[in-house]
Design an enzyme around this catalytic site. Sequence first.
Site, PDB file in Angstrom:
ATOM      1  N   GLU A 152      35.440  60.353  22.806  1.00  0.00           N
ATOM      2  CA  GLU A 152      36.151  61.586  22.485  1.00  0.00           C
ATOM      3  C   GLU A 152      37.554  61.579  23.064  1.00  0.00           C
ATOM      4  O   GLU A 152      37.771  61.185  24.210  1.00  0.00           O
ATOM      5  CB  GLU A 152      35.388  62.807  23.008  1.00  0.00           C
ATOM      6  CG  GLU A 152      36.031  64.133  22.587  1.00  0.00           C
ATOM      7  CD  GLU A 152      35.310  65.333  23.181  1.00  0.00           C
ATOM      8  OE1 GLU A 152      34.070  65.360  23.148  1.00  0.00           O
ATOM      9  OE2 GLU A 152      36.002  66.240  23.691  1.00  0.00           O
ATOM     10  N   GLU A 199      29.618  65.293  28.464  1.00  0.00           N
ATOM     11  CA  GLU A 199      30.225  65.802  29.697  1.00  0.00           C
ATOM     12  C   GLU A 199      29.188  66.351  30.689  1.00  0.00           C
ATOM     13  O   GLU A 199      29.125  67.556  30.959  1.00  0.00           O
ATOM     14  CB  GLU A 199      31.289  66.857  29.358  1.00  0.00           C
ATOM     15  CG  GLU A 199      32.407  66.253  28.509  1.00  0.00           C
ATOM     16  CD  GLU A 199      33.540  67.222  28.200  1.00  0.00           C
ATOM     17  OE1 GLU A 199      33.363  68.430  28.431  1.00  0.00           O
ATOM     18  OE2 GLU A 199      34.589  66.760  27.728  1.00  0.00           O
TER      19      GLU A 199
END
Length: 510
Positions: free
Chosen positions: A324, A222
């Site tokens: 994810e 991220e």
Amino acid sequence: MKLIKTNLLWLGLLTVVILGGCGTNISEMKVEVFETSASGNSLSKRTNFSPSADRTAIRISIQPEEKFQEITGFGGAFTEASAHLLNQMSQDKRDEIMEAYFGESGARYSLTRTHMNSCDFSLSNYSYAEVPGDTELSHFSIEPDLDDLIPMIKSAQEVSKEGFRILASPWTAPPWMKDNNAYVGGKLLPENHNSWALFFSKYIKAYQEQGIPIWGVTVENEPLGNGNNWESMHYTPKEMTDFVRDYLGPKLKTDGFGEVKILGYDQNREHLNEWIDAMYNSEENAQYFDGTAIHWYASTYEVFPDALQYAHKKAPGQHLIQSEACVDAEIPHWQEDAWYWEKEATDWGFDWALEKDKHLHPKYVPVYRYARDIIGCLNNWVDGWIDWNMVLDRQGGPNWFKNWCVAPVIVDPEQNQVYYTPLFYTLSHFSRYIRPGAYRVGFEVSESDLEVTAAENPDGSLIVVLFNSTEQSRSYSLEIDDSLFSGDISGQAIQTLVVKRTSLIKKQDG
């Protein structure tokens, strides 16, 4: 738990005979059907069908000759939280869970992920390079992983017959390498680019020495940040591309780890195009990238097929891996299968998304979200799909930030109890049957409310996954070449059809 039986009973045997020339072509299609449904099936073998004899049956035509991406695998993540919980369970329960995920009677996970340094699903903040200013990383150590995380991975290795790949992701560099000297937020200081690339190399080597090969790495989990909540480090698309081109790629190659895959980005799909453009805008920039990692948190229902198609067209032949996904911002519902089939779950965006993005985050059905996303990803060039934590407790942790989430397997260490949620069986419909090296194949379906994907395994078996989100059972006819199988799928259900075909040519007598 209900382990998945391996003594196969073939269903729906149909023989089609075609006469021609001087011989008889005999084509057989043997179909085995497994179903998970809101009515109670949990990857259960279907032995009785009530197919419709009229035109209401949905026509599904599989075209094995039309091949798309090669499948890398399916699985979940090894986290310190999951590993710590397993170590609190009895040995027989630990063995049961490992068998359920990696054994031949279970989900047979083939592609996994883990974290480098700590993440939100760790017990605390930690780094393998704690000493400030140690630019040569002479004090580098993976000791924090030796008690829980590495034993969990080794247990999975012992159980897995075919083995599995591991994708490793850092949430942050050590604080002393960053401009804010903190675990959360900030950027890598330019003078520490070499040290951070060396960190990856030392990590891969240290895990290799533990008997754990690392298949691939993502550059940063991220990189756009996570609201400054837990471990993070920020990159722009250009900054990440430059780091891989000038530091990480050359360092891994020099140190003998050039075969380790490097995946860029590693966040939500709505920003995928700009990262793909930066990574693949020249051969020089693209040379060390092996693909792109993505997450699903931009929406509870939208797959973003246009972005996935764009990524494939920009970098054909490169990996596109969903790294994810989870039911986030929820405390698990314990021993309550019905909740996972109801439209009651919310995500982070339900409360906190910007007003312009609120429409992407309505309430949703957890099983539907998983089934639709995996099918949608496969049908749009994604070659690997990884869930988040494999095991969490009844609170949705442990998690140092108290960022509670749901996992497919929930445990109660105090009672030594295990709950296999419907999400476990949903994932198994793909991971157990679609094996690494399979190719997604073409199909046509006459009605869009029955969602379909299909793949051909290396052994020649065809795997067809069906998802029926309506409350009514639906009849279907499955056509492959000159063979036909008629069946039905329950309302609110997922089915996996395992199809084996044989074709014999026999000479006519006389």
